[in-house]
Design a protein around this motif. Structure first.
Motif, short mmCIF file in Angstrom:
data_model
loop_
_atom_site.label_atom_id
_atom_site.label_comp_id
_atom_site.label_asym_id
_atom_site.label_seq_id
_atom_site.Cartn_x
_atom_site.Cartn_y
_atom_site.Cartn_z
N TYR A 53 0.96 -1.07 0.18
CA TYR A 53 -0.19 0.11 -0.17
C TYR A 53 0.71 1.42 -0.01
CZ TYR A 53 -2.81 3.84 1.96
OH TYR A 53 -3.27 4.86 2.34
N GLU A 54 1.96 1.33 0.71
CA GLU A 54 2.83 2.49 1.10
C GLU A 54 3.64 2.63 -0.51
OE1 GLU A 54 2.94 0.09 3.15
OE2 GLU A 54 2.08 1.07 4.74
N ASN A 55 3.64 1.82 -1.24
CA ASN A 55 4.53 2.25 -2.40
C ASN A 55 3.44 2.77 -3.38
OD1 ASN A 55 6.91 1.18 -1.37
ND2 ASN A 55 6.74 -0.84 -2.37
N ARG A 56 2.19 2.00 -3.47
CA ARG A 56 1.38 2.57 -4.39
C ARG A 56 0.83 3.94 -3.96
NH1 ARG A 56 -0.92 -2.35 -3.08
NH2 ARG A 56 -2.61 -1.36 -1.80
N LEU A 57 0.98 4.41 -2.76
CA LEU A 57 0.50 5.69 -1.99
C LEU A 57 1.37 6.71 -2.61
CD1 LEU A 57 -1.51 7.37 -0.62
CD2 LEU A 57 -0.12 6.92 1.56
N LYS A 58 2.71 6.13 -2.74
CA LYS A 58 3.83 7.17 -3.17
C LYS A 58 3.59 7.63 -4.46
CE LYS A 58 7.38 5.24 -0.15
NZ LYS A 58 8.56 4.31 0.01
N THR A 59 2.96 6.83 -5.31
CA THR A 59 2.92 7.20 -6.63
C THR A 59 2.05 8.55 -7.11
OG1 THR A 59 0.98 5.59 -7.42
CG2 THR A 59 3.24 4.72 -7.34
N PHE A 60 1.05 8.31 -5.86
CA PHE A 60 0.14 9.61 -6.10
C PHE A 60 0.69 11.10 -5.57
CE2 PHE A 60 -2.45 5.89 -6.29
CZ PHE A 60 -3.35 5.87 -7.32
N ALA A 61 1.88 11.20 -5.59
CA ALA A 61 2.48 12.60 -5.13
C ALA A 61 1.71 13.75 -5.91
CB ALA A 61 3.72 12.54 -5.25
N GLU A 62 1.70 13.63 -7.29
CA GLU A 62 1.08 14.58 -8.19
C GLU A 62 -0.30 14.43 -8.52
OE1 GLU A 62 2.94 17.23 -9.11
OE2 GLU A 62 4.48 16.31 -7.71
N TRP A 63 -1.36 13.57 -7.62
CA TRP A 63 -2.54 13.13 -8.06
C TRP A 63 -3.37 14.59 -8.01
CZ3 TRP A 63 -5.01 9.83 -10.49
CH2 TRP A 63 -6.71 9.72 -10.38
N PRO A 64 -4.27 14.82 -8.91
CA PRO A 64 -4.97 16.17 -8.66
C PRO A 64 -5.91 16.18 -7.56
CG PRO A 64 -5.35 14.80 -10.73
CD PRO A 64 -4.40 13.96 -9.97
N PHE A 65 -6.41 15.10 -7.25
CA PHE A 65 -7.56 15.12 -6.12
C PHE A 65 -7.12 14.55 -4.73
CE2 PHE A 65 -9.62 13.78 -10.03
CZ PHE A 65 -10.17 14.73 -10.40
N ALA A 125 -5.07 4.20 -3.62
CA ALA A 125 -3.87 3.29 -3.29
C ALA A 125 -4.64 1.97 -2.71
CB ALA A 125 -3.10 3.68 -2.56
N LYS A 126 -5.63 2.20 -1.71
CA LYS A 126 -6.34 1.05 -1.20
C LYS A 126 -7.04 0.21 -2.08
CE LYS A 126 -6.76 3.40 3.39
NZ LYS A 126 -8.04 3.93 4.28
N ALA A 127 -7.59 0.88 -3.03
CA ALA A 127 -8.31 0.09 -4.19
C ALA A 127 -7.29 -0.75 -5.09
CB ALA A 127 -9.22 0.98 -4.79
N GLY A 128 -6.05 -0.32 -4.95
CA GLY A 128 -5.02 -1.35 -5.74
C GLY A 128 -4.57 -0.37 -7.04
N PHE A 170 -6.93 -8.95 -7.08
CA PHE A 170 -6.28 -7.91 -5.90
C PHE A 170 -7.83 -7.77 -5.13
CE2 PHE A 170 -6.47 -3.63 -3.96
CZ PHE A 170 -5.36 -3.72 -3.07
N LEU A 171 -8.89 -7.55 -6.22
CA LEU A 171 -10.34 -7.13 -5.62
C LEU A 171 -10.86 -8.32 -4.91
CD1 LEU A 171 -11.67 -5.43 -8.83
CD2 LEU A 171 -10.96 -4.24 -6.46
N THR A 172 -10.36 -9.47 -5.22
CA THR A 172 -11.01 -10.58 -4.55
C THR A 172 -10.22 -11.13 -3.35
OG1 THR A 172 -9.63 -12.17 -5.92
CG2 THR A 172 -11.97 -11.42 -6.83
N LEU A 173 -9.25 -10.29 -2.92
CA LEU A 173 -8.61 -10.72 -1.71
C LEU A 173 -9.53 -10.71 -0.54
CD1 LEU A 173 -5.34 -8.89 -2.01
CD2 LEU A 173 -5.72 -11.40 -1.92
N SER A 174 -9.52 -11.62 0.21
CA SER A 174 -10.29 -11.58 1.46
C SER A 174 -9.46 -11.08 2.70
CB SER A 174 -10.96 -13.05 1.82
OG SER A 174 -10.09 -13.94 2.02
N LYS A 175 -8.39 -11.00 2.54
CA LYS A 175 -7.44 -10.37 3.85
C LYS A 175 -6.39 -9.49 3.37
CE LYS A 175 -5.30 -15.00 3.86
NZ LYS A 175 -4.77 -16.10 4.45
N ASN A 176 -5.68 -8.92 4.32
CA ASN A 176 -4.68 -8.02 3.82
C ASN A 176 -3.42 -8.57 3.05
OD1 ASN A 176 -2.35 -6.26 4.20
ND2 ASN A 176 -3.61 -5.10 5.70
N VAL A 177 -2.73 -7.89 2.40
CA VAL A 177 -1.68 -8.74 1.42
C VAL A 177 -0.56 -9.06 2.68
CG1 VAL A 177 0.12 -8.19 -0.25
CG2 VAL A 177 -2.20 -7.23 -0.53
#
Length: 170
Positions: free
Chosen positions: A24-36, A48-51, A103-110
């Protein structure tokens, strides 16, 4: 041929980098320039939580314009743009994933996956990635074949006044 080699190289480089996006942290880092950034559902945290990972300008390099709201699922490679602040990343991901996204079908945390579950998921992710890369290479190859055919026909028409027969439908 050079275009094909670039496609293959880009695919192989991307395949290894996406493996790090289970975090999750690595995905979140990619959103540094996200407009929203706030006041809505598609904040960097929710994306990032949604993959999703943020891939500005990834959508269509031929358009020639900057696209800042392109996001792609690291797992199923579903790529979406045109986000609005009130869009729900989970819902949009679910609606637009052509195939079932592991990823959407995961029933638990990675972090709670067993080694066996992780490798099963990784096998599926790599399979999706390779299929997409192969489709891209095939499309590039078909474009190159069509361009080469056109150059050959143009050459023979110009040099020998050759008039190609109309192609008969199969």
């Amino acid at each position: 041929m050079e275009l094909l080699l670039r496609e293959i190289k880009a695919a192989s480089e991307g395949m290894s980098g996406f493996k790090e996006m289970y975090s999750y942290e690595n995905r979140l880092k990619t959103f540094a320039e996200w407009p929203f950034k706030e006041n809505g559902r598609c904040t960097p945290e929710n994306m990032a939580k949604a993959g999703f990972i943020h891939c500005p300008n990834a959508s269509d390099p031929d358009v020639g314009k900057s696209t800042l709201d392109v996001a792609k699922c690291f797992f199923c490679l579903t790529e979406l743009e045109g986000w609005e602040p009130d869009h729900d990343p989970w819902l949009e991901h679910t609606k637009r994933s052509k195939d079932t996204c592991g990823f959407l079908t995961l029933s638990k945390n990675v972090d709670d996956l067993t080694v066996e579950e992780y490798y099963h998921l990784e096998k599926e992710r790599v399979k999706i990635f390779l299929c997409k890369a192969v489709r891209s290479v095939i499309n590039s190859f078909e474009k190159e074949v069509a361009a080469t055919r056109k150059r050959l026909v143009d050459h023979f028409v110009k040099k020998y006044q050759y008039a190609p027969e109309l192609e008969k439908p199969s």
